[in-house]
Design a protein around this motif. Structure first.
Motif, PDB file in Angstrom:
ATOM      1  N   TYR A  11       0.832  -1.198   0.000  1.00  0.00           N
ATOM      2  CA  TYR A  11       0.000   0.000   0.000  1.00  0.00           C
ATOM      3  C   TYR A  11       0.865   1.246   0.000  1.00  0.00           C
ATOM      4  O   TYR A  11       2.015   1.231   0.445  1.00  0.00           O
ATOM      5  CB  TYR A  11      -0.914   0.021   1.228  1.00  0.00           C
ATOM      6  N   VAL A  14       0.346   5.946   4.656  1.00  0.00           N
ATOM      7  CA  VAL A  14      -0.837   6.590   5.232  1.00  0.00           C
ATOM      8  C   VAL A  14      -0.399   7.862   5.939  1.00  0.00           C
ATOM      9  O   VAL A  14       0.536   7.831   6.758  1.00  0.00           O
ATOM     10  CB  VAL A  14      -1.521   5.656   6.241  1.00  0.00           C
ATOM     11  N   GLN A  15      -1.063   8.995   5.682  1.00  0.00           N
ATOM     12  CA  GLN A  15      -0.661  10.248   6.366  1.00  0.00           C
ATOM     13  C   GLN A  15      -1.331  10.308   7.725  1.00  0.00           C
ATOM     14  O   GLN A  15      -2.546  10.475   7.835  1.00  0.00           O
ATOM     15  CB  GLN A  15      -1.078  11.454   5.516  1.00  0.00           C
ATOM     16  N   TYR A  16      -0.561  10.058   8.741  1.00  0.00           N
ATOM     17  CA  TYR A  16      -1.119  10.176  10.108  1.00  0.00           C
ATOM     18  C   TYR A  16      -0.653  11.448  10.803  1.00  0.00           C
ATOM     19  O   TYR A  16      -1.193  11.847  11.812  1.00  0.00           O
ATOM     20  CB  TYR A  16      -0.744   8.952  10.949  1.00  0.00           C
TER      21      TYR A  16
END
Lengths: 116, 154
Positions: A11, A14-16
């Motif tokens: 994947y 993911v912007q956390y």
């Protein structure tokens, strides 16, 4: 039936983390600024306290210089009243009573008023 | 109710009997608080010896200072009166300006420095009396001579 699998290559990330710009200076600057302001303030406060002390000294010495003159006037008035009192007693009663068993001067508690 | 009138009022409490004749008369100062405060350091400068003498006499008179120190007391009063008389003769305008300022400024010396500077200069020039505050810390300008002040207006 083949199982669902991740896409080939994995994947995407993911912007956390929040993506906000950091405002202002670094915290160290604020700490430094506070320290400077506080130091300056305390310095000025100390100067003011010292000046206050000197003003108090001036006031105290002005009073010290005046005390003998004021005391002398007051004492003269007290002696005048005392002697007048003694003379009045001598005239009225013919005696000179000694109230206290000492010859110190005692400020009178009661005022005797001469008759008009 | 008793018929007796209360007698402790100001009309009856005044005892005007003068001192007996064998005690020398002296004119009292007769100045109110502001002129006295204005003149205090000059009184201290000129009359220090008399003042100290009187206070020492009272201290050592063992409770009879009122009677035994009348002579010293008269000297003190005469000396202080001479200072006020000289101020009135030589520096009347400055003196008056200063004590009226003191009257208006709640008798705070630090609010009347400009008038005080003029008075001090006049008194020093004409009477040779200088205002000094004893026990001022060494190396510091005395507070009445400072140009920059935290509290004073001028």
């Amino acid at each position: 039936m083949p199982q669902d699998m991740p896409p080939v290559g994995g994947y995407g990330p993911v912007q956390y983390k929040r993506n906000l710009p950091a405002r202002g200076f670094r915290p160290a600057f604020y700490l430094l600024g506070t320290a400077v302001v506080m130091t300056l303030g305390f310095y000025k406060f100390g100067q003011g306290v010292r000046e206050h002390n000197e003003l108090a000294r001036e006031k105290m010495w002005s009073r010290i210089h005046l005390i003998p003159a004021l005391t002398a006037e007051e004492d003269r008035d007290q002696v005048r009243r005392y002697l007048a009192d003694r003379a009045r007693e001598k005239e009225l009663l013919g005696t000179e009573t000694q109230v206290y068993n000492s010859n110190r001067f005692v400020r009178p508690t009661f005022a005797v008023t001469p008759e008009k | 109710m008793s018929a007796r009138q209360p007698r402790f009022n100001r009309d009856n409490l005044i005892d005007t009997t003068p001192l007996p004749d064998h005690i020398p008369k002296v004119q009292e100062l007769g100045a109110s608080s502001a002129p006295l405060l204005s003149a205090s350091f000059f009184i201290g400068a000129r009359c220090k010896a008399y003042n100290d003498d009187y206070m020492m006499c009272k201290n050592e008179a063992n409770g009879r200072g009122e009677f035994d120190c009348m002579k010293e007391g008269r000297k003190v009063t005469r000396c202080a009166a001479s200072v006020i008389k000289d101020l009135n003769e030589h520096c009347l305008d400055e003196f008056r300006a200063h004590w009226q300022c003191l009257d208006n400024q709640n008798q705070q010396l630090w609010n009347c420095r400009s008038a005080e500077r003029k008075l001090n200069k006049c008194v020093f020039d004409k009477l040779k009396l200088e205002k000094t505050i004893p026990d001022t810390p060494k190396g510091e300008t005395p507070v009445h001579l400072r140009v920059k002040n935290t509290f004073a207006k001028n």
